[in-house]
Structure formats: structure tokens, C-alpha cells
Write a protein that holds these residues in place. Structure first.
Motif, PDB file in Angstrom:
ATOM      1  N   UNK A   1       0.857  -1.195   0.000  1.00 19.68           N
ATOM      2  CA  UNK A   1       0.000   0.000   0.000  1.00 19.68           C
ATOM      3  C   UNK A   1       0.886   1.236   0.000  1.00 19.68           C
ATOM      4  N   UNK A   2       0.562   2.219  -0.842  1.00 24.77           N
ATOM      5  CA  UNK A   2       1.257   3.504  -0.847  1.00 24.77           C
ATOM      6  C   UNK A   2       0.249   4.604  -0.530  1.00 24.77           C
ATOM      7  N   UNK A   3       0.569   5.442   0.434  1.00 22.88           N
ATOM      8  CA  UNK A   3      -0.265   6.594   0.772  1.00 22.88           C
ATOM      9  C   UNK A   3       0.506   7.851   0.386  1.00 22.88           C
ATOM     10  N   UNK A   4      -0.111   8.676  -0.466  1.00 26.25           N
ATOM     11  CA  UNK A   4       0.547   9.871  -0.981  1.00 26.25           C
ATOM     12  C   UNK A   4      -0.168  11.113  -0.467  1.00 26.25           C
ATOM     13  N   UNK A   5       0.530  11.930   0.299  1.00 25.57           N
ATOM     14  CA  UNK A   5       0.005  13.218   0.729  1.00 25.57           C
ATOM     15  C   UNK A   5       0.395  14.298  -0.260  1.00 25.57           C
ATOM     16  N   UNK A   6      -0.151  15.489  -0.057  1.00 29.00           N
ATOM     17  CA  UNK A   6       0.245  16.618  -0.909  1.00 29.00           C
ATOM     18  C   UNK A   6       1.592  17.163  -0.457  1.00 29.00           C
ATOM     19  N   UNK A   7       1.768  17.280   0.868  1.00 26.49           N
ATOM     20  CA  UNK A   7       3.018  17.751   1.458  1.00 26.49           C
ATOM     21  C   UNK A   7       3.411  16.759   2.559  1.00 26.49           C
ATOM     22  N   UNK A   8       4.681  16.765   3.002  1.00 25.22           N
ATOM     23  CA  UNK A   8       5.112  15.788   4.002  1.00 25.22           C
ATOM     24  C   UNK A   8       4.271  15.766   5.276  1.00 25.22           C
ATOM     25  N   UNK A   9       3.779  16.924   5.725  1.00 25.14           N
ATOM     26  CA  UNK A   9       3.005  16.957   6.971  1.00 25.14           C
ATOM     27  C   UNK A   9       1.727  16.134   6.875  1.00 25.14           C
ATOM     28  N   UNK A  10       1.238  15.873   5.657  1.00 27.39           N
ATOM     29  CA  UNK A  10       0.032  15.057   5.486  1.00 27.39           C
ATOM     30  C   UNK A  10       0.242  13.626   5.964  1.00 27.39           C
ATOM     31  N   UNK A  11       1.479  13.151   5.901  1.00 34.72           N
ATOM     32  CA  UNK A  11       1.766  11.749   6.258  1.00 34.72           C
ATOM     33  C   UNK A  11       2.845  11.630   7.333  1.00 34.72           C
TER      34      UNK A  11
ATOM     35  N   UNK B   1       2.648  15.116  13.083  1.00 35.36           N
ATOM     36  CA  UNK B   1       1.658  16.177  12.919  1.00 35.36           C
ATOM     37  C   UNK B   1       0.271  15.671  13.321  1.00 35.36           C
ATOM     38  N   UNK B   2      -0.653  16.561  13.666  1.00 35.95           N
ATOM     39  CA  UNK B   2      -2.016  16.126  14.011  1.00 35.95           C
ATOM     40  C   UNK B   2      -2.683  15.352  12.879  1.00 35.95           C
ATOM     41  N   UNK B   3      -2.512  15.827  11.637  1.00 29.81           N
ATOM     42  CA  UNK B   3      -3.136  15.124  10.515  1.00 29.81           C
ATOM     43  C   UNK B   3      -2.474  13.775  10.268  1.00 29.81           C
ATOM     44  N   UNK B   4      -1.159  13.702  10.484  1.00 29.79           N
ATOM     45  CA  UNK B   4      -0.468  12.427  10.342  1.00 29.79           C
ATOM     46  C   UNK B   4      -0.895  11.432  11.401  1.00 29.79           C
ATOM     47  N   UNK B   5      -1.113  11.925  12.601  1.00 27.73           N
ATOM     48  CA  UNK B   5      -1.567  11.050  13.687  1.00 27.73           C
ATOM     49  C   UNK B   5      -2.962  10.515  13.417  1.00 27.73           C
TER      50      UNK B   5
ATOM     51  N   UNK C   1      -1.614  -2.857   8.333  1.00 30.41           N
ATOM     52  CA  UNK C   1      -0.345  -2.970   9.031  1.00 30.41           C
ATOM     53  C   UNK C   1       0.535  -1.811   8.575  1.00 30.41           C
ATOM     54  N   UNK C   2       0.959  -0.978   9.499  1.00 28.23           N
ATOM     55  CA  UNK C   2       1.765   0.186   9.121  1.00 28.23           C
ATOM     56  C   UNK C   2       3.097  -0.225   8.498  1.00 28.23           C
ATOM     57  N   UNK C   3       3.529  -1.445   8.788  1.00 21.75           N
ATOM     58  CA  UNK C   3       4.767  -1.950   8.181  1.00 21.75           C
ATOM     59  C   UNK C   3       4.558  -2.321   6.721  1.00 21.75           C
ATOM     60  N   UNK C   4       3.302  -2.355   6.282  1.00 21.71           N
ATOM     61  CA  UNK C   4       2.990  -2.672   4.888  1.00 21.71           C
ATOM     62  C   UNK C   4       2.470  -1.442   4.150  1.00 21.71           C
ATOM     63  N   UNK C   5       2.806  -0.265   4.669  1.00 18.01           N
ATOM     64  CA  UNK C   5       2.387   0.994   4.037  1.00 18.01           C
ATOM     65  C   UNK C   5       3.616   1.851   3.771  1.00 18.01           C
ATOM     66  N   UNK C   6       3.731   2.347   2.548  1.00 19.01           N
ATOM     67  CA  UNK C   6       4.790   3.283   2.186  1.00 19.01           C
ATOM     68  C   UNK C   6       4.185   4.676   2.198  1.00 19.01           C
ATOM     69  N   UNK C   7       4.678   5.542   3.067  1.00 22.95           N
ATOM     70  CA  UNK C   7       4.161   6.904   3.204  1.00 22.95           C
ATOM     71  C   UNK C   7       5.061   7.873   2.452  1.00 22.95           C
ATOM     72  N   UNK C   8       4.454   8.672   1.589  1.00 23.72           N
ATOM     73  CA  UNK C   8       5.228   9.660   0.859  1.00 23.72           C
ATOM     74  C   UNK C   8       4.323  10.846   0.528  1.00 23.72           C
ATOM     75  N   UNK C   9       4.863  11.807  -0.190  1.00 19.74           N
ATOM     76  CA  UNK C   9       4.079  12.985  -0.553  1.00 19.74           C
ATOM     77  C   UNK C   9       4.520  13.486  -1.923  1.00 19.74           C
TER      78      UNK C   9
END
Length: 208
Positions: free
Chosen positions: A72-82, A86-90, A102-110
Motif C-alpha cells: 500500500x502507498x499513501x501519498x500526501x500533498x506535502x510531508x506533513x500530510x503523512x 503532525x495532528x493530521x499524520x496522527x 499494518x503500518x509496516x505494509x504501508x509506504x508513506x510519501x508525498x
């Protein structure tokens, strides 16, 4: 903190190493050869952390860029999104955990690699290289602005598109916009859960 102010980078740098994704060559990614290229995490980290593709001189790139084997890849607009700090990241992490990711199966980027930039289109190459390296079973785009870089037809949250004819992407709201609107947050949760069902079905199909 700039590179010059830092004692060390979060990865090893080989001064003699040259990559097709060398920083600055953001206009070269769309060639067919590069789409078929085997992209490596080292290349991505080197390119992002030493990028000179725009005039942003702060070089503040807070994301850790890990879990390159994630489905799974989660793409934010800016780093604070993921960013987990940050409150939004939390809230993003809490929602993903609630949906049994599983957070270990998620790639977070922006899309934007620096927290402040006026040229996200120049970060686009980095994001494409990340997608080609991770090859996720599902991509979750947080916000229309991210999704529209890939599909100009996106006009609503919950929109599903086939990126590069290889990767399925679901667009939802930016987490920060859902924090004060219960209705948006409920939709956002539904999109997150919908993506979870998608990736589970794909992984199940691989194992059958």
C-alpha cells in the motif's frame, strides 16, 4: 536543516554513484526506457535528499522513505500530510490502524518532498520513481491535487483510476480537511476501508 548543516544523511552516499534519476533530471522520467527501469531505493533517497530541481534552498525533507516492499502507498500533498508527528499524520495513522492496515505494509510519501515548495510539478519525477520501485497493489491519494497529477478527470473523492495502466489509485480527501468535518471524515474512512478491501482481494488473488 540543510545537507551542509547535517552531520550525516540517513543513508550511505557513494560519491561515485550515478543514477538515471540524478537530481534535476525531472523532465526525463516520462521516457519509455525509464518506465521500464528497475528503480532502487538507494537511487530514490539519493535523488530526493540531494535534489536541486527547484529553487527551494531549505531542503527540509522530513519523511523517512521506508517500507519499499509495502503493498500500500499513501501519498500526501506535502510531508506533513503523512508525518506521524503532525495532528493530521496522527489521525491518518489512527484511521489506517482502525481499518486493520499494518503500518509496516504501508509506504508513506508525498507529492512535494520539501514541506514548502512552489513547484510540485518538479517533485513529480521523484514520486513516479517511488511508485516504480514500490509497485504497490493499491495507492491512496490524499487530495485532488495529488490525484490530478496522474488523472485530470478526477473530480470527486472516492474516484478510482488506473495509474500507468499498472497501479490502481483511490483518491480521498486530505486528512487535514476532515479533522473539523464529521461527514468528510466518515467518507474518508469509507475510502480508506474500500482501499483495504481492494488490496486484500488483490493479495488473496496472488496467493490463490
Amino acid at each position: 536543516m540543510t545537507t551542509s548543516e547535517s552531520n550525516s544523511l540517513p543513508f550511505e552516499v557513494n560519491d561515485g554513484f550515478k543514477s538515471a534519476f540524478e537530481p534535476g533530471f525531472y523532465d526525463q522520467i516520462l521516457t519509455h526506457d525509464l518506465f521500464e527501469k528497475q528503480v532502487m531505493p538507494f537511487e530514490i533517497k539519493t535523488s530526493i535528499h540531494n535534489c536541486f530541481a527547484c529553487d527551494n534552498k531549505k531542503f527540509i525533507k522530513p519523511l523517512e522513505l521506508g517500507n519499499f516492499d509495502a503493498s500500500v502507498m499513501v501519498i500526501g500533498e506535502v510531508p506533513s500530510d503523512v508525518d506521524f508527528k503532525t495532528p493530521e499524520g496522527q489521525l491518518l495513522v489512527k484511521t489506517l490502524t482502525w481499518a486493520n492496515y499494518s503500518l509496516e505494509d504501508v509506504y508513506f510519501t508525498s507529492l512535494c518532498k520539501c514541506e514548502t515548495t512552489a513547484t510540485p510539478e518538479r517533485c513529480y519525477t521523484h514520486l513516479l520513481s517511488e511508485i516504480l520501485c514500490v509497485r504497490p497493489a493499491i495507492i491512496i491519494s490524499l487530495g485532488y491535487d495529488v490525484g490530478k497529477f496522474f488523472d485530470s478527470n478526477i473530480n470527486m473523492a472516492g474516484y478510482t483510476t488506473n495509474l500507468l495502466d499498472k497501479f490502481e489509485m483511490i483518491t480521498t480527501y486530505r486528512t487535514i480537511f476532515t479533522m473539523s468535518d464529521r461527514n468528510l471524515y466518515e467518507e474518508y474512512c469509507n475510502h480508506i476501508m474500500f482501499a483495504k478491501h481492494k488490496v486484500d482481494n488483490k493479495l488473496q488473488g496472488v496467493h490463490d
